[in-house]
Design a protein around this motif. Structure first.
Motif, PDB file in Angstrom:
ATOM      1  N   ARG A  99       0.812  -1.225   0.000  1.00 52.38           N
ATOM      2  CA  ARG A  99       0.000   0.000   0.000  1.00 52.38           C
ATOM      3  C   ARG A  99       0.842   1.269   0.000  1.00 52.38           C
ATOM      4  NH1 ARG A  99      -4.232  -1.789   4.524  1.00 52.38           N
ATOM      5  NH2 ARG A  99      -4.922  -3.650   3.448  1.00 52.38           N
ATOM      6  N   ASP A 100       2.067   1.156   0.518  1.00 54.24           N
ATOM      7  CA  ASP A 100       2.949   2.330   0.568  1.00 54.24           C
ATOM      8  C   ASP A 100       3.658   2.595  -0.766  1.00 54.24           C
ATOM      9  OD1 ASP A 100       4.741   0.231   0.491  1.00 54.24           O
ATOM     10  OD2 ASP A 100       5.775   0.756   2.345  1.00 54.24           O
TER      11      ASP A 100
ATOM     12  N   GLU B  98      -1.026  -7.274  -5.368  1.00 52.22           N
ATOM     13  CA  GLU B  98      -1.091  -6.195  -4.391  1.00 52.22           C
ATOM     14  C   GLU B  98      -1.627  -6.772  -3.097  1.00 52.22           C
ATOM     15  OE1 GLU B  98      -3.220  -2.799  -5.835  1.00 52.22           O
ATOM     16  OE2 GLU B  98      -1.710  -2.377  -7.360  1.00 52.22           O
TER      17      GLU B  98
ATOM     18  N   ASP C  31      -0.497  -6.909   1.431  1.00 51.55           N
ATOM     19  CA  ASP C  31       0.461  -6.688   2.512  1.00 51.55           C
ATOM     20  C   ASP C  31       0.807  -8.009   3.204  1.00 51.55           C
ATOM     21  OD1 ASP C  31       0.674  -3.918   2.124  1.00 51.55           O
ATOM     22  OD2 ASP C  31      -1.136  -3.553   3.294  1.00 51.55           O
TER      23      ASP C  31
END
Length: 113
Positions: A43-44, A100, A102
């Motif tokens: 997400r970063d 995508e 985490d």
């Protein structure tokens, strides 16, 4: 019997999409036995690259599923692009799947560092 690279990659993409996340086949390799690299976008905006774990991580028996190791961790995309360019010179038949998430461990077996 182990799944072909193509079948394994397509199953991974379906699992990720099934959980409402994003996945794309960035580079298609050899359908039967091409090495698989997984590009993880957090997400970063930073990225992690997983590559096939070396055989030395296993005992003499072949594992039933694929295992991966972190090749690059939380870096800029240009670093991953450069590593994949070098890999292309060594082995042009590899796959790259971008997901995508985490939590990549939810989808693939990642060897501890």
């Amino acid at each position: 019997m182990r799944l072909t690279s193509e079948m394994w990659v397509k199953a991974l993409v379906r699992r990720v999409f099934g959980d409402g996340l994003f996945a794309v086949i960035e580079r298609q390799g050899s359908p039967e036995a091409g090495a698989i690299f997984i590009r993880i976008r957090g997400r970063d905006g930073r990225e992690t690259l997983l590559g096939p774990a070396p055989q030395s991580h296993f005992d003499t028996a072949k594992p039933l599923d694929r295992s991966f190791e972190r090749r690059l961790d939380k870096c800029e995309s240009q670093e991953i692009d450069a590593l994949l360019e070098r890999e292309k010179k060594f082995d042009p038949d590899f796959w790259v799947v971008e997901i995508e998430t985490d939590e990549p461990e939810d989808y693939v077996s990642v060897m501890p560092v």
